[in-house]
Motif scaffolding. Structure first.
Motif: not given
Length: 540
Positions: A22-32
């Protein structure tokens, strides 16, 4: 289900281990920095000498990562490492080896179920601005349908790739379990039941690569990405529900043998589970229902009520788990559900205190007798008799409640009183002081109509339903007594939501009076004269 590997891995013909899902399709970048508890679980394919980001996990203590059991299917643990403190999945941060993996005993790969595992690290993690610990919810937390959640993971831009190594997040919404069951009713790959949460959103989905991706509400971990049907939004994604496994997590997430206790305690589950109990928003606590609304009262007014407290030896904390009613100096009547996945030797009964966690008198539980018809799902026969290890003396704060004769008539519309500890609202905070609320008994047919589509509870003759405007049973106190005068007529068993939208469901005591009298007369070891459970007519 066997996951696709990225083109590089296929080209190198690696066959040592299929990389889980399971990897995300779509979404927005974020940070640790935004999600410092997220870790990358990497796998070394030794025949090709490359590392692949295999799964995602969440730090729940300085020693422990929570992820899916499926992550370790076919894996050699010597080839697994955890990367913390990095926005990228395969570089930066710090890398820690794995000492052990504890899979849940109910785990099965197909159909997918019990999909949770605790990873024990080889050395503890220090807390920084990019490495931190996530809360876990108390056992049996209520999570409303349609509630917004976030999922954080590394992933693919599309089903075909390429893999993106930068952290991403998506916003999704929980969906009713019945709706998810309908979607997957023909599937043999996954079990849709009470221990999972399903979620969906337009144009976003779980996809190839990151089993274990955390679902969070606020700062609390509520789910782990476990299963998806396709890398689009045509079907909901399935997550392991954390609150159904909290007790197990607390029992097993303990420092490794020889670990330095001071290091552990500074960043341990103990600190973060307590904070979750105090501040978790819109989701709270164990096993079920606490009063919403109501007015404060004291133990002198209701001296028969007791707090059933559970001890979690891993983090060494106590949590008020259920409510019971003294029906003799040796016996407490409560719900069967109170003891779901419980170790009886870790439970104590607190009597004679207005506060659920301090004061009064403590007794251990020597035995629990659940009714033989008890079922968790759909909830039925939800009653149990707890036998104390020694008798309680009667005082102005400790008393005994009557039970009604078998098959007592209770008229519809009659006012009843519920007594319990609880929340001011569904979002908490939990209150430790006793409260009471008045409700009215509903016709059984009306209650059956309200729950006609529910698979979670059985509305039949052995239950009483009650309701009141602006009042409800809610999070936390399974077994809370329903009383008429000095007689116990019901035990809080099930609620649909922390509102007055649907009636609350109580086990009907008079349908079990003969059973109570029988088992109470024969189940006190080493006592020649068993104290009687008292029966009294209900005065209307």
């Amino acid at each position: 289900m066997v996951l696709k590997l990225v083109c590089l891995v296929l080209t190198l013909t690696i066959s040592a281990s299929a990389s889980p899902e399971t990897r995300i399709v779509g979404g927005t970048p974020t940070t640790i920095i935004e999600y410092p508890f997220v870790v990358s679980i990497e796998y070394l394919y030794s025949n090709a000498n490359i590392n692949i980001q295999r799964c995602v996990g969440s730090l729940i203590s300085s020693w422990h990562v929570l992820t899916t059991a499926y992550c370790f299917t076919g894996a050699n643990l010597d080839n697994v490492q955890v990367r913390v403190g990095s926005t990228t999945s395969l570089s930066g941060g710090n890398v820690v080896a794995i000492q052990d993996v504890i899979k849940h005993p109910d785990y099965q790969e197909s159909p997918r179920a019990g999909d949770v595992a605790i990873v024990v690290l080889a050395s503890p993690i220090g807390i920084t601005d990019s490495v931190n610990i996530v809360y876990i919810p108390p056992q049996e937390t209520y999570i409303p349908d349609g509630y917004p959640v976030e999922v954080v993971s590394w992933g693919f831009e599309s089903e075909e790739g390429p893999q993106i190594n930068e952290l991403k997040k998506i916003n999704s919404n929980t969906i009713p379990q019945a709706e998810c069951q309908t979607v997957y009713e023909d599937s043999e790959s996954v079990s849709i039941y009470d221990h999972v949460i399903c979620a969906a959103a337009d144009n976003t989905s779980m996809c190839n690569g990151d089993s274990g991706a955390p679902m969070i509400i606020g700062e609390t971990l509520v789910g782990l990405s476990s299963y998806y049907a396709s890398c689009d939004d045509s079907s909901p994604d399935v997550f392991t529900r954390i609150d159904r496994h909290t007790g197990w997590i607390l029992e097993h997430a303990i420092p490794p043998t020889g670990a330095h206790k001071k290091k552990f305690s500074m960043t341990s589950l103990k600190l973060f589970v307590i904070l979750a109990l105090l501040s978790i928003a819109s989701v709270s606590t164990a096993p079920e229902p606490r009063i919403v609304g109501g007015t404060p009262t004291t133990i002198q007014e209701f001296p028969y009520i007791v707090s059933i407290v559970y001890y979690y030896p891993g983090p060494q904390i106590f949590i008020q788990r259920c409510v019971g009613s003294l029906v003799s100096s040796f016996h407490v009547l409560t719900s069967g559900y109170c003891f779901t996945q419980a170790v009886i030797s870790n439970m104590v009964v607190r009597a004679g205190s207005t506060d659920s966690m301090v004061g009064g008198t403590l007794r251990f539980i020597s035995d629990v007798i659940k009714h033989p018809s008890y079922e968790e799902t759909p909830r039925a026969g939800d009653i149990a008799l707890a036998v104390l290890d020694s008798p309680l003396g009667i005082t102005d704060t400790i008393g005994v409640l009557y039970i009604p004769p078998q098959d007592t008539f209770i008229p519809d519309g009659y006012q009843v009183k519920i007594v319990s500890w609880g929340f001011e609202s569904a979002s908490g905070p939990q209150l430790d002081t006793l409260k009471t609320v008045n409700m009215n008994k509903l016709p059984l047919e009306e209650c059956q109509a309200s729950y006609a589509d529910s698979e979670a509870v059985e509305i039949a003759d052995p239950v009483i339903c009650a309701a009141a405007a602006g009042r409800s049973i809610c999070l936390g106190d399974s077994g809370a007594p329903m009383v008429i005068g000095e007689t116990l007529v019901g035990l809080s068993s099930y609620y649909d939501s922390c509102t007055d939208d649907k009636p609350d469901v109580f086990t009907r005591i008079d349908r079990y009076t003969n059973w109570i009298l029988e088992v109470a007369a024969s189940r006190v070891d080493g006592v020649d004269s068993v104290p009687y459970v008292k029966v009294a007519d209900v005065t209307f």
